[in-house]
Design a protein around this motif. Structure first.
Motif: not given
Length: 118
Positions: A32, A50, A97, A99, A104-105
């Motif tokens: 992830y 991120a 979030n 992914r 996509q998130y």
């Protein structure tokens, strides 16, 4: 199903620090990419930072580079956002979030509010 719970927001004076937490569950997050976004009233949602869970590779939005640090704790399945030298323009709801790499998130949670006073 991935579950993400944000916490750690609050009211802080300009120049201060906060650490946000994102407790993740429901999956093994090895593949992830975990991220923080923020949205101020009347503005679009903005990418903040991120981290790739497995490698620890990170990237940051231009407005927070050098002030914010994203990290993860494998044992606690938690992603952190250390925010230093906060500015009034950092005031926003912050969202975590996740992914799978190459996708996509997912959907957005409730977020945690950060308010920086001048």
């Amino acid at each position: 199903q991935v579950q993400l719970v944000e916490s750690g927001g609050g009211l802080v004076q300009a120049g201060g620090s906060l650490r946000l937490s994102c407790a993740a569950s429901g999956r093994t997050f090895t593949n992830y990419r975990m991220a923080w976004f923020r949205q101020a009233p009347g503005k679009e949602r903005e990418f903040v930072a991120a981290i790739t869970w497995s490698s620890g590779n990170t990237n940051y939005g231009d407005s927070v580079k050098g002030r914010f640090t994203i990290s993860r704790d494998n044992a606690k399945n938690t992603v952190y956002l250390q925010m230093n030298s906060l500015k009034p323009e950092d005031t926003a709801a912050y969202y975590c979030n996740a992914r799978v790499l190459g996708t996509q998130y997912g959907s957005w949670g409730q977020g945690t509010q950060v308010t920086v006073s001048s």
